[in-house]
Design a protein around this motif. Structure first.
Motif, PDB file in Angstrom:
ATOM      1  N   VAL A 499       0.817  -1.213   0.000  1.00 19.46           N
ATOM      2  CA  VAL A 499       0.000   0.000   0.000  1.00 19.46           C
ATOM      3  C   VAL A 499       0.847   1.257   0.000  1.00 19.46           C
ATOM      4  O   VAL A 499       0.655   2.170  -0.817  1.00 19.46           O
ATOM      5  CB  VAL A 499      -0.968  -0.018   1.201  1.00 19.46           C
ATOM      6  N   SER A 503       1.224   4.161  -2.901  1.00 18.91           N
ATOM      7  CA  SER A 503       0.885   5.567  -2.651  1.00 18.91           C
ATOM      8  C   SER A 503       2.059   6.486  -2.940  1.00 18.91           C
ATOM      9  O   SER A 503       1.874   7.655  -3.293  1.00 18.91           O
ATOM     10  CB  SER A 503       0.417   5.737  -1.211  1.00 18.91           C
ATOM     11  N   ILE A 584      -8.899   1.778  -6.901  1.00 15.39           N
ATOM     12  CA  ILE A 584      -8.677   2.596  -5.699  1.00 15.39           C
ATOM     13  C   ILE A 584      -7.507   3.524  -5.990  1.00 15.39           C
ATOM     14  O   ILE A 584      -6.384   3.075  -6.198  1.00 15.39           O
ATOM     15  CB  ILE A 584      -8.377   1.703  -4.484  1.00 15.39           C
ATOM     16  N   THR A 586      -4.621   6.161  -5.217  1.00 13.48           N
ATOM     17  CA  THR A 586      -3.766   6.618  -4.106  1.00 13.48           C
ATOM     18  C   THR A 586      -3.081   7.940  -4.423  1.00 13.48           C
ATOM     19  O   THR A 586      -2.232   8.393  -3.654  1.00 13.48           O
ATOM     20  CB  THR A 586      -2.687   5.565  -3.786  1.00 13.48           C
ATOM     21  N   ARG A 589      -2.179  10.760  -1.748  1.00 13.48           N
ATOM     22  CA  ARG A 589      -2.357  10.190  -0.415  1.00 13.48           C
ATOM     23  C   ARG A 589      -1.031   9.701   0.185  1.00 13.48           C
ATOM     24  O   ARG A 589      -1.029   8.942   1.147  1.00 13.48           O
ATOM     25  CB  ARG A 589      -3.360   9.030  -0.479  1.00 13.48           C
ATOM     26  N   LEU A 593      -0.843   8.084   3.901  1.00 16.89           N
ATOM     27  CA  LEU A 593      -0.594   6.659   4.076  1.00 16.89           C
ATOM     28  C   LEU A 593       0.776   6.351   4.666  1.00 16.89           C
ATOM     29  O   LEU A 593       1.146   5.175   4.794  1.00 16.89           O
ATOM     30  CB  LEU A 593      -0.763   5.948   2.728  1.00 16.89           C
ATOM     31  N   ARG A 598      -3.492   4.118   8.954  1.00 18.93           N
ATOM     32  CA  ARG A 598      -4.247   4.428   7.738  1.00 18.93           C
ATOM     33  C   ARG A 598      -3.861   3.479   6.601  1.00 18.93           C
ATOM     34  O   ARG A 598      -4.718   3.043   5.819  1.00 18.93           O
ATOM     35  CB  ARG A 598      -3.999   5.882   7.324  1.00 18.93           C
ATOM     36  N   GLN A 601      -5.615   0.257   7.207  1.00 17.95           N
ATOM     37  CA  GLN A 601      -7.039   0.327   6.864  1.00 17.95           C
ATOM     38  C   GLN A 601      -7.250   0.162   5.361  1.00 17.95           C
ATOM     39  O   GLN A 601      -8.153  -0.559   4.928  1.00 17.95           O
ATOM     40  CB  GLN A 601      -7.616   1.663   7.327  1.00 17.95           C
ATOM     41  N   LEU A 602      -6.403   0.824   4.567  1.00 19.13           N
ATOM     42  CA  LEU A 602      -6.532   0.699   3.123  1.00 19.13           C
ATOM     43  C   LEU A 602      -6.198  -0.726   2.673  1.00 19.13           C
ATOM     44  O   LEU A 602      -6.861  -1.290   1.791  1.00 19.13           O
ATOM     45  CB  LEU A 602      -5.606   1.699   2.422  1.00 19.13           C
ATOM     46  N   HIS A 605      -9.063  -2.855   3.335  1.00 17.61           N
ATOM     47  CA  HIS A 605     -10.126  -2.534   2.374  1.00 17.61           C
ATOM     48  C   HIS A 605      -9.885  -3.250   1.043  1.00 17.61           C
ATOM     49  O   HIS A 605     -10.827  -3.802   0.447  1.00 17.61           O
ATOM     50  CB  HIS A 605     -10.191  -1.023   2.161  1.00 17.61           C
TER      51      HIS A 605
END
Length: 650
Positions: A499, A503, A584, A586, A589, A593, A598, A601-602, A605
Motif C-alpha cells: 500500500v 501511494s 482505488i 492513491t 495520499r 498513508l 491508515r 485500513q486501506l 479494504h
C-alpha cells in the motif's frame, strides 16, 4: 582491406572494427517500452547461407582471419546495446547466424568471425585473435558484458577465451560445443561430415582413405556411403560450395584442430566463470550434444541449458529456432554488469507473445473465461471497460490454483486494453538449479518473456517508477498451492506490504478475483499428504533451496511459501470468471498513508474488495446457463466455435 560485398560492412581487423563501432550511426533510443516488431524481419534460410558463404569464401581465399558486421543487422533499436561476437563452426565462413541477423541487430552490436577456407591458423591462434578483440572491446565499454556466441568448434574458442580471461564479463551462448569430440561415439562418416561436408562423389573416397586407409571402393564402404547419403543428403547442399575450394590437406588440418580444441578446453573448464547458456540438439548426428550439455553444466558454475529435441547439429540454420527469444527467455540479456529485470527487459514481439499465450490455449478452450470490470460509479459491466489503461497501477488479487488464470489474464489485458502486466513472481522461476529438476528446462521461459520479475521491494519500486502495471498476489505460493478444501481462501500477510509503495507513486490499486478452479480440478494430494511420503524431504530440499526462500521473517501460514507438487483430479470442465473491482486511487495520499494505521485500513479494504469479488462471482455463476462445458459446446456448434458464449445477466 578486402573489398566489401553488398551485404557486409567492410572486413576489418579488431582495432579498425572497434573504431567503426564507435562511429556507427545509431537509432535514437526507444527504451524497453516499445514492442520490437518482428513482422518486418526478412525470412532467411539455408539457401541464403549457401549463397553468401560461397561468395565470401571465393573472395577471401588465402586472406587472413577477420571480423565483419552484416549490414542487414542494421543499427540497434535499444540504448547502449552490448556487443555480440559470433564464432562459427568448422565451415569458418561466419554466416551461421544469418537467420537471426535482423533480430539480433535490434538488441546487439553484432560482429562475425570469418576464417578463410584455406587458412591454417591453429586453435590457440584463433583464441588469441578473439582475445585481443574482446580486450579492446572491454577497454572501450568496461561496464558492459561481452557476448560470445559459438557453435561446434566456435564454442570451444569461446570457452577457451573465457577460461583465459576470468575477469572479463562474458556471456557465452554455446551451441552443440565440440568439447565432446574425443569421447564421441560418432561413426567415421559422421565425423567427416562435420570436418568437410562436401559432395560424396567428389571427396568422400578420399575422406575414407584419410581416416581408415580404405579406398572407398570395398563393399562395406559403399554400403556405408549409400546409407549415409540417404540419411543426411539434406545437409550437404548448404556446404557444397566448399568442394571447389578445399585442398585435400584441409581435412587433416580440421581434424587436428578438433582434437586440439577439445583437449585445450577440457583441461581448462575449471577456470570458466562466465555466465553460460548451452543450446543442445537432441538429434545431433555428429556430436553427443545432449549428454555433453549435461556434463558441461556440472563443470560450469553459472550455466543454463536449453534442449532442442528435434534439432540437428546446425541448429542456428533450422526453422523454429529463435536465438533472441531463447536468450530473453533464459534471462541472459543484460546491458550492464548485473542484470536488471526492469530496465533490461524487452517487450515480447508479436510472435513471442502469441507463442507464450498459446501455452494457455487449453484453458480458453476448456473453460471459456469471461471477464467483468467495475466502473468508477461502482457499476459492474461485462468486459474490461472499467480498468484504467494508464500506469502506474497495481493489480492485486487471489492467486488461483497453480496459476491457471495467468495466461488469459495477461493476454486479454494486453490485446484488449494494451496493458502489459509485469508479474511479481516467486524466485523459484528464476533459479538455475531448479530448471534441472523440471520436465523441461525452459518451463518458465514464457513467464519471463512476458515480463515477470523476482519478488523484491527493489523490483516493485522500479516497476512503479516506470509507471508499469504490476500484477501482485499477496497470498503467493500458499494460495496457488493450497490444501484440500481451501479454494478461494486468502492467505495474506498482516502487514500492508504494497500500500505505502503504491501511494508513493500515486498508483491505482485494482482488486480482482478469479473463480472457477473448483470447476476444473479437485485437489486429492496436498502438502499434508506429501510430508508422510518416505523420502519426500529430499525432494522438498531440492525444490526449496535457501536461495529461493521468501518471507523468512514471517510466522504462521503466510510464511509458508515453499514449492511442492499437488495431486489433482480433473473434473468435467466448468468455467472461469474474472471480476475487477473498482480502482482505488492513491494519488495525493502519500503523506496520509505514511501513517501505519491508515495504511493498514486501506490494505484491509483492498483485501475485503477481493473477497467481495470472489463472493459475487461464486453467487452469480450459479445462474450461468453455460457454466458447464456441454451447453457451451452445443451453443458453439450451432453458432460457430468462434462465437462468444453468453453468461449470467448482471
Amino acid at each position: 582491406m578486402a573489398t566489401a560485398v553488398p551485404y557486409l560492412a567492410p572486413l576489418l581487423p579488431p582495432a579498425a572494427a572497434c573504431r567503426l563501432r564507435r562511429n556507427r550511426i545509431r537509432l535514437s533510443a526507444v527504451g524497453t517500452r516499445k514492442l520490437l516488431d518482428d513482422s518486418e524481419v526478412e525470412p532467411r534460410g539455408v539457401a541464403d547461407f549457401a549463397e553468401r558463404s560461397r561468395d565470401l569464401a571465393a573472395r577471401t581465399v588465402g586472406g587472413p582471419v577477420r571480423w565483419f558486421a552484416p549490414v542487414e543487422c542494421g543499427p540497434p533499436a535499444v540504448e547502449s546495446p552490448p556487443s555480440l561476437f559470433f564464432l562459427p563452426g568448422l565451415d569458418g565462413v561466419g554466416f551461421g547466424l544469418i537467420r537471426h541477423h535482423q533480430r539480433l541487430g535490434k538488441i546487439f552490436d553484432v560482429w562475425c568471425l570469418h576464417i578463410p577456407v584455406t587458412d591454417q591458423t591453429p586453435f590457440v591462434g584463433l583464441v588469441e585473435y578473439v582475445e585481443r578483440t574482446v580486450k579492446s572491446e572491454q577497454s572501450y565499454s568496461p561496464n558492459k558484458p561481452i557476448y560470445l556466441v559459438g557453435e561446434s568448434i566456435g564454442a570451444c574458442v569461446a570457452l577457451a577465451v573465457a577460461a583465459r580471461n576470468p575477469n572479463v564479463d562474458f556471456i557465452l551462448i554455446l551451441a552443440n560445443p565440440a568439447t565432446s569430440f574425443l569421447h564421441s561415439q560418432l561413426q567415421t562418416l559422421s565425423v567427416l561430415l562435420d570436418v568437410v561436408p562436401v559432395p560424396f562423389q567428389v571427396m568422400l573416397p578420399n575422406c575414407l582413405s584419410l581416416l581408415t586407409g580404405a579406398s572407398g571402393e570395398d563393399e562395406v564402404s559403399q554400403r556405408a556411403i549409400r546409407v549415409f547419403r540417404e540419411d543426411h543428403a539434406h545437409i550437404f547442399p548448404p556446404f557444397s560450395f566448399l568442394a571447389d575450394l578445399l585442398p585435400k590437406e584441409y581435412l587433416d588440418w580440421k581434424l587436428e584442430m578438433l582434437r586440439s580444441a577439445s583437449l585445450f578446453v577440457n583441461s581448462r573448464l575449471h577456470a570458466v566463470r562466465a555466465q553460460t547458456l548451452l543450446l543442445a540438439s537432441g538429434m545431433d548426428q555428429l556430436l553427443p550434444s545432449r549428454e555433453e550439455a549435461e556434463r558441461l553444466h556440472k563443470s560450469l558454475p553459472n550455466c543454463r541449458i536449453r534442449h532442442f529435441n528435434d534439432s540437428g547439429h546446425t541448429i542456428f540454420l533450422e526453422d523454429g529456432i529463435d536465438l533472441v527469444t531463447t536468450i530473453k527467455g533464459a534471462t541472459c540479456y543484460r546491458r550492464s554488469s548485473q542484470i536488471d529485470y526492469v530496465s533490461d527487459y524487452l517487450l515480447p514481439t508479436p510472435s513471442e507473445f502469441q507463442k507464450a499465450a498459446d501455452q494457455y490455449k487449453w484453458v480458453d478452450l476448456a473453460a471459456s473465461p469471461v471477464m467483468f470490470s467495475t466502473l468508477k460509479d461502482g457499476k459492474i459491466v461485462k468486459g474490461l471497460e472499467g480498468i484504467p489503461t494508464e500506469g502506474p497501477a497495481v493489480f492485486v488479487g487471489y492467486h488461483m490454483l497453480m496459476g491457471w488464470e495467468l495466461g488469459h489474464l495477461v493476454s486479454r489485458l494486453f490485446t484488449e486494453r494494451n496493458i502489459h502486466l509485469r508479474g511479481i513472481a516467486h524466485p523459484f522461476m528464476f533459479d538455475r538449479d531448479i530448471e534441472l529438476i523440471m520436465p523441461d528446462s525452459s518451463s518458465f521461459d514464457g513467464i519471463r518473456l512476458m515480463g515477470a520479475v523476482p519478488t523484491s521491494p527493489a523490483n516493485f519500486y522500479k516497476l512503479l517508477l516506470r509507471k508499469s502495471s504490476v500484477l501482485l498476489y499477496p497470498g503467493g505460493t500458499r494460495e496457488a498451492l493450497h490444501r484440500k478444501d481451501e479454494e478461494y481462501k486468502l492467505f495474506w500477510p498482516e502487514k500492508p506490504e504494497f500500500v505505502r509503495m503504491a501511494s508513493r507513486f500515486g498508483a491505482q490499486i485494482i482488486p480482482f478475483a478469479v473463480v472457477g478452479e473448483d470447476d476444473l480440478f479437485k485437489v486429492v494430494i496436498d502438502l499434508d499428504d506429501l510430508v508422510n511420503v518416505p523420502f519426500y524431504n529430499l525432494l522438498h530440499k531440492r525444490l526449496n533451496p535457501d536461495s529461493v526462500k521468501l518471507r523468512t521473517d514471517y510466522t504462521g501460514e503466510v510464511a509458508n511459501q515453499d514449492m511442492h507438487p499437488l495431486g489433482l483430479l480433473p473434473k468435467i470442465p466448468g468455467r472461469l470468471y474474472f471480476l475487477f473491482g473498482k480502482p482505488i486511487d492513491t494519488q495525493g495520499r502519500k503523506e496520509e498513508l505514511r501513517d501505519k494505521e491508515r495504511a493498514q485500513q486501506l490494505y484491509l479494504h483492498v483485501k475485503s474488495e477481493v473477497e467481495n469479488c470472489i463472493a459475487y462471482l461464486k453467487k452469480k455463476r450459479e445462474k450461468d446457463p453455460y457454466r458447464n462445458i456441454l451447453p457451451r459446446l452445443l451453443y458453439q456448434a450451432t453458432r460457430g466455435f468462434s462465437a462468444e458464449v453468453p453468461t449470467f445477466e448482471l
